[in-house]
Design a protein around this motif. Structure first.
Motif, PDB file in Angstrom:
ATOM      1  N   PRO A 183      17.806  68.411 -63.375  1.00  9.39           N
ATOM      2  CA  PRO A 183      18.485  67.406 -64.200  1.00  9.39           C
ATOM      3  C   PRO A 183      19.812  66.997 -63.551  1.00  9.39           C
ATOM      4  N   GLY A 184      20.082  65.698 -63.540  1.00  8.46           N
ATOM      5  CA  GLY A 184      21.288  65.177 -62.901  1.00  8.46           C
ATOM      6  C   GLY A 184      21.027  64.597 -61.523  1.00  8.46           C
ATOM      7  N   ASP A 185      19.911  65.039 -60.897  1.00  9.69           N
ATOM      8  CA  ASP A 185      19.512  64.433 -59.623  1.00  9.69           C
ATOM      9  C   ASP A 185      18.881  63.069 -59.879  1.00  9.69           C
ATOM     10  N   ALA A 186      18.729  62.300 -58.807  1.00 10.20           N
ATOM     11  CA  ALA A 186      17.891  61.105 -58.867  1.00 10.20           C
ATOM     12  C   ALA A 186      16.659  61.346 -58.009  1.00 10.20           C
ATOM     13  N   LEU A 187      15.512  60.926 -58.521  1.00  8.30           N
ATOM     14  CA  LEU A 187      14.314  60.879 -57.688  1.00  8.30           C
ATOM     15  C   LEU A 187      14.328  59.539 -56.962  1.00  8.30           C
ATOM     16  N   LYS A 188      14.304  59.607 -55.632  1.00 15.30           N
ATOM     17  CA  LYS A 188      14.300  58.391 -54.799  1.00 15.30           C
ATOM     18  C   LYS A 188      12.848  58.082 -54.433  1.00 15.30           C
ATOM     19  N   VAL A 189      12.348  56.980 -54.935  1.00 22.46           N
ATOM     20  CA  VAL A 189      10.945  56.622 -54.742  1.00 22.46           C
ATOM     21  C   VAL A 189      10.884  55.404 -53.811  1.00 22.46           C
ATOM     22  N   THR A 190      10.444  55.615 -52.600  1.00 22.14           N
ATOM     23  CA  THR A 190      10.284  54.496 -51.674  1.00 22.14           C
ATOM     24  C   THR A 190       8.864  53.959 -51.821  1.00 22.14           C
ATOM     25  N   ILE A 191       8.773  52.701 -52.214  1.00 15.24           N
ATOM     26  CA  ILE A 191       7.471  52.106 -52.522  1.00 15.24           C
ATOM     27  C   ILE A 191       6.907  51.549 -51.222  1.00 15.24           C
ATOM     28  N   GLU A 192       5.951  52.271 -50.655  1.00 16.65           N
ATOM     29  CA  GLU A 192       5.507  51.935 -49.301  1.00 16.65           C
ATOM     30  C   GLU A 192       4.404  50.893 -49.274  1.00 16.65           C
ATOM     31  N   GLY A 193       3.492  50.938 -50.233  1.00 18.59           N
ATOM     32  CA  GLY A 193       2.440  49.929 -50.183  1.00 18.59           C
ATOM     33  C   GLY A 193       1.385  50.107 -51.255  1.00 18.59           C
ATOM     34  N   PHE A 194       0.539  49.086 -51.363  1.00 19.83           N
ATOM     35  CA  PHE A 194      -0.506  49.030 -52.391  1.00 19.83           C
ATOM     36  C   PHE A 194      -1.845  48.727 -51.731  1.00 19.83           C
ATOM     37  N   GLU A 195      -2.895  49.262 -52.315  1.00 18.81           N
ATOM     38  CA  GLU A 195      -4.257  49.003 -51.868  1.00 18.81           C
ATOM     39  C   GLU A 195      -4.975  48.413 -53.076  1.00 18.81           C
ATOM     40  N   PRO A 196      -4.903  47.094 -53.222  1.00 19.33           N
ATOM     41  CA  PRO A 196      -5.397  46.459 -54.455  1.00 19.33           C
ATOM     42  C   PRO A 196      -6.921  46.421 -54.504  1.00 19.33           C
ATOM     43  N   SER A 197      -7.431  46.221 -55.696  1.00 21.25           N
ATOM     44  CA  SER A 197      -8.877  46.292 -55.913  1.00 21.25           C
ATOM     45  C   SER A 197      -9.562  44.945 -55.828  1.00 21.25           C
ATOM     46  N   GLY A 198      -8.847  43.860 -56.131  1.00 20.20           N
ATOM     47  CA  GLY A 198      -9.471  42.537 -56.159  1.00 20.20           C
ATOM     48  C   GLY A 198      -9.882  42.068 -57.537  1.00 20.20           C
ATOM     49  N   PHE A 199      -9.888  42.971 -58.515  1.00 21.77           N
ATOM     50  CA  PHE A 199     -10.221  42.603 -59.902  1.00 21.77           C
ATOM     51  C   PHE A 199      -8.969  42.707 -60.778  1.00 21.77           C
ATOM     52  N   GLY A 200      -8.844  41.739 -61.682  1.00 22.84           N
ATOM     53  CA  GLY A 200      -7.728  41.819 -62.620  1.00 22.84           C
ATOM     54  C   GLY A 200      -8.057  41.156 -63.947  1.00 22.84           C
ATOM     55  N   TRP A 201      -7.248  41.464 -64.950  1.00 16.67           N
ATOM     56  CA  TRP A 201      -7.398  40.846 -66.269  1.00 16.67           C
ATOM     57  C   TRP A 201      -6.022  40.671 -66.907  1.00 16.67           C
ATOM     58  N   THR A 202      -5.945  39.666 -67.766  1.00 17.15           N
ATOM     59  CA  THR A 202      -4.758  39.428 -68.593  1.00 17.15           C
ATOM     60  C   THR A 202      -5.252  39.204 -70.009  1.00 17.15           C
ATOM     61  N   ALA A 203      -4.616  39.834 -70.971  1.00 13.40           N
ATOM     62  CA  ALA A 203      -5.104  39.707 -72.350  1.00 13.40           C
ATOM     63  C   ALA A 203      -3.987  39.368 -73.313  1.00 13.40           C
ATOM     64  N   ASN A 204      -4.349  38.630 -74.347  1.00 11.36           N
ATOM     65  CA  ASN A 204      -3.502  38.564 -75.530  1.00 11.36           C
ATOM     66  C   ASN A 204      -4.045  39.584 -76.523  1.00 11.36           C
ATOM     67  N   ILE A 205      -3.240  40.602 -76.784  1.00 14.66           N
ATOM     68  CA  ILE A 205      -3.645  41.695 -77.664  1.00 14.66           C
ATOM     69  C   ILE A 205      -2.944  41.489 -79.005  1.00 14.66           C
TER      70      ILE A 205
END
Lengths: 314, 314
Positions: free
Chosen positions: B77-99
């Motif tokens: 507690p009190g530290d920061a987690l440093k997250v370096t976002i290196e990359g994504f391997e996307p799937s090609g499928f997506g959806w958007t909804a009104n819920i």
């Protein structure tokens, strides 16, 4: 000056606040191009020799004079005034102030403070901030609007449905603004010119700078707008974004509190990293930092983010 | 897959909500690079064959599974987690909804609705919307965070000081995110991957898309962050801004009401101009429209602006 304008409205045609009984400075046909001499928001009370003591002594009865009003022939309630923002003729002088009682972090910064700016009005090269900072410039008019239908005199400070003190950074050259007309002739005025501002104008002032403005005024009949809207001619943040951003966040159930958290954390970050007086960092981020709402749906907590462009120091 | 990762966390290592007693899926040293198989926010309940009826039938007990948690050795507690976002391997499928019941304009859009997306995961070329629209893509993880100190099980829906469902569009490849650590080991998890989202995520969903994510996890000891912060590697909106923006505004004393005004006016504008069903326009703008706070100081009225990138239709 403007060689192809139809009219020039000189700086002596200004008014304080909004009132639909103000006498027009000019009556123009729709489609006219008009050159406006605009005052800074202090109405000339501040100059390159001013100090923080002059902020404490400001006469608030004389702030934010706007040039106009212009009666546009044929404008009627329900129409939109189409304002094509053609260009700016900047002065080269600017100021940013922390005014006690005004600004997002007014509780944290209670003393008057002033930053003075000098910039090249021809090149609009970034303006120096201290020894190491440079703030990119993009001129616009902070106050741009038409008279409200409601009778009486109305403060210039709050923006309204009819525009006014919108302080929208992207109302810059090339943008087309549509304003709801509420009275015959629209009664358009403009002023409060800024050389640069971040989204939010968080300390309450931008790089306040007297400037002349060329606008084309036209009508869209029976547009029935609810609120102002605008179209930009192209990208809006490329003067800021080349080096990326440092971003702080505020997470919680109140957008205003989130914005305060994000800005306070950025002020602390920059003050520590660049050895700045916190109030100077606060004034700096008001000229170039952008408040964005990252998410507004994940009940009950929203995320407001404050984006500081690293190009200022890199 | 990730040839230079230290660990792979398979999709079976997921959890619902946050609880600091969850058993770690992996213990890693600071500086480790980890490949995460992430689920979409429906946890696989929706597919390319789904319809609006499947939105009505969603099991909300199974939404937003996140992959993890990862115990980072030495995190306190009190530290920061440093997250370096290196990359994504996307799937090609997506959806958007009104819920129903969820989203900024839930009162206006009460019926379930669904938009399905297909995109090329190799090129990430803009994804088609109807006959004429194309939405630029920029993958990121909507939910990314560490376990809260507060005992018990906590809903995944609201983001918190420790991150979680932040839905910050710019937590994309190249960004470095700093999260406040509240428990020993941090207990980091990630999921809810999005192929595209506008600032605000106004309809409540983005282009929700299963995706794998490569992150480097490191520590900043005793950072004493109040809230998450991040640094972007470069510009953040150049995938959207080339053709400029249509912008609607909400002017008034409440930021939430201002945001609702601005988004409702944009939905009406686009639905009229492009002959769209309003709920389709609402889902579209959630994937690419940006909510910004233009001014937050001109008492008592603030201006929230909603920026729709014209490149979608031009």
């Amino acid at each position: 000056m403007c060689s192809n304008c139809d009219y020039t409205i000189h700086g002596r045609h200004f008014h304080y606040g909004w009132d639909n009984t103000f006498e027009p400075a000019q009556r123009v046909a729709p489609g006219s191009t008009v050159f406006f001499e605009c005052h800074d928001s202090s109405g000339g009370q501040l100059s390159a020799k001013s100090t923080a003591a002059d902020i404490a002594a400001l006469d608030f009865g004389k702030i934010n004079p706007v040039t106009g009003p212009i009666h546009v022939e044929g404008a009627e309630p329900g129409d939109a005034l189409k304002v094509t923002i053609e260009g700016f003729e900047p002065s080269g002088f600017g100021w940013t102030a922390n005014i006690p009682g005004f600004g997002l972090l007014a509780e944290d910064f209670k003393d008057p403070a002033l930053t003075l700016w000098s910039y090249d009005p021809a090149t609009l090269a970034p303006s120096a901030f201290g020894a190491h900072g440079r703030v990119p410039l993009k001129p616009f008019a902070g106050t741009i609007g038409v008279a409200p239908a409601e009778p009486g005199h109305h403060s210039v400070v709050p923006p309204r449905r009819v525009g006014g003190n919108l302080d929208i950074r992207d109302l810059s050259a090339g943008t087309v603004l549509y304003l709801p007309v509420e009275v015959a002739g629209a009664l358009f005025s403009v002023g409060d010119t800024h050389a640069a501002q971040g989204d939010g104008e968080v300390c309450g002032t931008a790089i306040e700078s007297p400037m002349n403005v060329t606008l084309k005024l036209d009508l869209v009949k029976d547009a029935r707008l609810r609120m102002p809207r605008f179209s930009t001619a192209g990208p809006v943040t490329r003067h800021l974004d080349a080096k990326g951003y440092e971003v702080t966040t505020g997470v919680g159930p109140d957008l205003m509190a989130g914005a305060r958290h994000a800005v306070a954390d950025m002020v602390e970050l920059l003050a520590g990293r660049y050895n700045l007086n916190p109030v100077d960092a606060y004034m700096l981020v008001s000229t170039c930092g952008d408040l964005r709402i990252s998410e507004i749906v994940d009940m009950p907590n929203w995320v407001v983010s404050f984006y500081f462009p690293r190009i200022v120091f890199e």
